[in-house]
Design a protein around this motif. Structure first.
Motif, mmCIF file in Angstrom:
data_model
loop_
_atom_site.group_PDB
_atom_site.id
_atom_site.type_symbol
_atom_site.label_atom_id
_atom_site.label_comp_id
_atom_site.label_asym_id
_atom_site.label_seq_id
_atom_site.Cartn_x
_atom_site.Cartn_y
_atom_site.Cartn_z
ATOM 1 N N TYR A 1 -3.446 1.723 1.666
ATOM 2 C CA TYR A 1 -3.740 1.773 0.217
ATOM 3 C C TYR A 1 -3.639 3.332 -0.170
ATOM 4 N N ALA A 2 -2.387 4.092 0.340
ATOM 5 C CA ALA A 2 -2.208 5.248 -0.094
ATOM 6 C C ALA A 2 -1.795 5.357 -1.514
ATOM 7 N N VAL A 3 -2.174 6.458 -2.217
ATOM 8 C CA VAL A 3 -1.715 6.528 -3.815
ATOM 9 C C VAL A 3 -0.121 6.375 -3.826
ATOM 10 N N ASP A 4 0.650 6.883 -3.215
ATOM 11 C CA ASP A 4 2.033 6.809 -3.254
ATOM 12 C C ASP A 4 2.559 5.253 -3.157
ATOM 13 N N ILE A 5 1.860 4.542 -2.459
ATOM 14 C CA ILE A 5 2.363 3.224 -2.297
ATOM 15 C C ILE A 5 2.073 2.633 -3.550
ATOM 16 N N GLY A 6 0.998 3.001 -4.239
ATOM 17 C CA GLY A 6 0.400 2.304 -5.735
ATOM 18 C C GLY A 6 1.336 2.470 -6.658
ATOM 19 N N TYR A 7 2.179 3.962 -6.546
ATOM 20 C CA TYR A 7 3.087 4.094 -7.485
ATOM 21 C C TYR A 7 4.161 3.526 -7.563
ATOM 22 N N VAL A 8 4.873 3.010 -6.307
ATOM 23 C CA VAL A 8 5.943 2.452 -6.144
ATOM 24 C C VAL A 8 5.540 0.959 -6.233
ATOM 25 N N LEU A 9 4.647 0.316 -6.062
ATOM 26 C CA LEU A 9 4.283 -1.190 -6.440
ATOM 27 C C LEU A 9 4.243 -1.179 -7.632
ATOM 28 N N ASN A 10 3.813 -0.221 -8.542
ATOM 29 C CA ASN A 10 3.866 -0.320 -10.026
ATOM 30 C C ASN A 10 5.161 -0.050 -10.712
ATOM 31 N N ASN A 11 6.055 0.670 -10.084
ATOM 32 C CA ASN A 11 7.529 0.799 -10.509
ATOM 33 C C ASN A 11 8.059 -0.673 -10.169
ATOM 34 N N GLU B 1 13.477 0.874 -0.679
ATOM 35 C CA GLU B 1 13.623 1.575 0.357
ATOM 36 C C GLU B 1 12.247 2.719 0.420
ATOM 37 N N SER B 2 11.916 3.296 -0.650
ATOM 38 C CA SER B 2 10.785 3.950 -0.784
ATOM 39 C C SER B 2 9.526 3.288 -0.368
ATOM 40 N N LEU B 3 9.311 2.170 -0.873
ATOM 41 C CA LEU B 3 8.288 1.290 -0.126
ATOM 42 C C LEU B 3 8.192 1.200 1.214
ATOM 43 N N ALA B 4 9.132 0.826 1.838
ATOM 44 C CA ALA B 4 9.451 0.577 3.353
ATOM 45 C C ALA B 4 9.129 2.010 3.971
ATOM 46 N N ILE B 5 9.531 2.996 3.530
ATOM 47 C CA ILE B 5 9.496 4.452 4.046
ATOM 48 C C ILE B 5 7.813 4.782 4.113
ATOM 49 N N TYR B 6 7.188 4.890 2.677
ATOM 50 C CA TYR B 6 5.818 4.798 2.643
ATOM 51 C C TYR B 6 5.015 4.369 3.536
ATOM 52 N N ARG B 7 5.433 2.704 3.661
ATOM 53 C CA ARG B 7 4.647 1.974 4.491
ATOM 54 C C ARG B 7 4.581 2.456 5.959
ATOM 55 N N SER B 8 5.753 2.863 6.376
ATOM 56 C CA SER B 8 6.019 3.453 7.841
ATOM 57 C C SER B 8 4.957 4.428 8.265
ATOM 58 N N VAL C 1 -4.598 -1.096 -4.986
ATOM 59 C CA VAL C 1 -4.368 0.060 -4.158
ATOM 60 C C VAL C 1 -4.888 1.536 -4.598
ATOM 61 N N PHE C 2 -4.713 1.410 -6.052
ATOM 62 C CA PHE C 2 -5.510 2.638 -6.821
ATOM 63 C C PHE C 2 -6.909 2.502 -6.961
ATOM 64 N N SER C 3 -7.373 1.265 -7.091
ATOM 65 C CA SER C 3 -9.041 0.962 -6.999
ATOM 66 C C SER C 3 -9.656 1.385 -5.935
ATOM 67 N N LEU C 4 -8.916 1.273 -4.691
ATOM 68 C CA LEU C 4 -9.332 1.259 -3.386
ATOM 69 C C LEU C 4 -9.294 2.847 -3.053
ATOM 70 N N SER C 5 -8.093 3.331 -3.398
ATOM 71 C CA SER C 5 -7.925 4.667 -2.834
ATOM 72 C C SER C 5 -8.375 5.897 -3.936
#
Length: 446
Positions: A247-257, A235-242, A281-285
């Motif tokens: 390549y936002a940092v917050d998306i990187g955190y959720v992908l890692n989780n 749910e968190s990932l879907a909201i962040y992506r919307s 994501v982290f590399s690019l951002s």
């Protein structure tokens, strides 16, 4: 606050990379210094300085400089108190901003592992919010409702760090209910209602909702409710992506989780996919030399090692070392330890020993070099050295091993671990036997 000051302070919160953050920190410090040396004692000048101190505290926190962050935020709180003491009765906006600083200070204490101090900050935030109308708006998107929810999330994190998982869950659910505009904010969402919450009813920026789901997912993971944890992360990932760039940092955190959760579930292929995407994501951002980027790469190496793919893991770990010049510290020590363990797993004991020695050197520059783990490491090195001597005849390692054990015994004396004491004692006897055997071999004398 003047409009150009507003623009400057707003821009200071948008940087991502370490270089950008350092530039903004320098700019803010210069701004604060000028305001201190200025002859003006106007409300506008003091207000601008308070806002700058708040931004500075946030950026120092993002860089992991908690001492400087705490100092800046403490100065900010003192200045806001001074402003509140001398302002007119209509000070709702100042109280709101002051409440926001307490939320920021709470995050700093959480990062320092001081859960009780963090809880005090969040309680003070809620207390201050009770004095102002919920309709009050600041020059930013911060509102009383949003701050109340952030205080609930912060309190949930503090309670989770203290092992109070049930109380933590209650705070997270309360935050979600407030953020999504549900009535009766003081009653937590029922367990069955979580999946039925309607995100389109949000009364705060969706980023906040996504962050709450992410924290809730980590809490469910702590409670070993892995299915619900995955639901929250998804749910968190879907909201962040919307609402965010891909390549936002917050998306990187959720992908890692999610990757770490798949690893716990034994689904290695999915874990690898998400961890690699997180690293991208982290590399690019953030750039390849950022701590989060190196940490994500380290997780990939640890995944390979857990599957027995140690050569692949070693290649990945060494990429972490190459990317680490500006990221030394605990991460560097963990990387060295991971490399040593992989070499030991494939019986390249000489290589393993060299990396364990590098690890000891790295630990010696940390604030607490005489830690019990260091003693255990020195003892383990001595045991590996005995195996190397038995297989290669490098008898010089016996002298080094004796020195390591002597240091381990000295450290253990400060902690009084009986189990480690017995292990050191037994390994010391083994080294003495080998030394005696070597003496007989060389001299022919018994």
């Amino acid at each position: 606050m003047k409009q150009n000051d507003q623009d400057f302070l707003h821009d200071a919160s948008k940087c991502e990379s370490d270089t950008e953050v350092d530039i903004e920190i320098s700019s803010l410090e210069e701004f604060i210094q000028k305001s201190q040396s200025s002859a003006s004692t106007s409300f506008a000048c003091a207000h601008s300085k308070a806002a700058a101190l708040h931004k500075l505290g946030i950026l120092q926190w993002k860089c992991g400089r908690y001492f400087f962050s705490e100092h800046a935020l403490a100065d900010c709180l003192n200045l806001y108190q001074h402003l509140l003491d001398k302002c007119n009765p209509d000070h709702s906006l100042l109280v709101l901003e002051n409440s926001h600083v307490f939320v920021s200070m709470g995050r700093v204490y959480l990062s320092k592992g001081e859960g009780d101090a963090a809880m005090q900050c969040y309680r003070e935030c809620v207390r201050l919010l009770s004095f102002i109308p919920k309709s009050t708006c600041s020059l930013t998107t911060m509102t009383p409702v949003r701050l109340f929810a952030q205080a609930c999330v912060g309190a949930g994190r503090a309670l989770a760090s203290q092992g109070k998982l049930k109380a933590s869950l209650k705070r997270y659910k309360r935050a979600l209910k407030v953020q999504l505009g549900y009535p009766a904010a003081d009653s937590p969402v029922d367990r069955e209602e979580i999946s039925a919450l309607k995100v389109d009813k949000a009364t705060v920026p969706l980023n906040d909702v996504a962050e709450t789901f992410s924290h809730l997912g980590r809490l469910y993971e702590q409670r070993n409710d892995l299915h619900r944890a995955m639901e929250c992360f998804a749910e968190s990932l879907a909201i962040y992506r919307s609402v965010l760039d891909p390549y936002a940092v917050d998306i990187g955190y959720v992908l890692n989780n999610i990757g770490q959760l798949y690893l716990r579930l034994g689904r290695a292929a999915e874990a690898e996919d998400y961890l690699i995407r997180s690293h991208q994501v982290f590399s690019l951002s953030l750039g390849r030399n950022h701590r989060n980027t190196a940490d994500a790469l380290l997780s990939i190496g640890q995944l390979y090692a857990s599957q027995g793919q140690h050569k692949k893991a070693l290649t990945t770990y060494k990429r972490v070392l190459r990317a680490e010049p500006a990221v030394f510290g605990q991460l560097h020590a963990v990387t060295l330890h991971s490399i040593a363990c992989s070499y030991e797993a494939i019986f390249r004991l000489g290589k393993a020993l060299r990396y364990y020695q590098k690890l000891v050197s790295a630990l010696s520059i940390t604030p607490s070099p005489h830690h019990l783990n260091r003693a255990r490491l020195l003892h383990h090195m001595a045991e590996i050295a005995i195996q190397v001597v038995d297989s290669t005849g490098e008898h010089v390692l016996l002298d080094e091993s004796a020195d390591w054990l002597e240091e381990a015994a000295e450290i253990n004396g400060k902690f009084d671990s009986e189990l480690l004491y017995e292990s050191i004692k037994e390994t010391t006897k083994r080294i003495k036997r080998r030394r005696h055997k070597l003496f007989i071999h060389i001299t022919g004398c018994k």
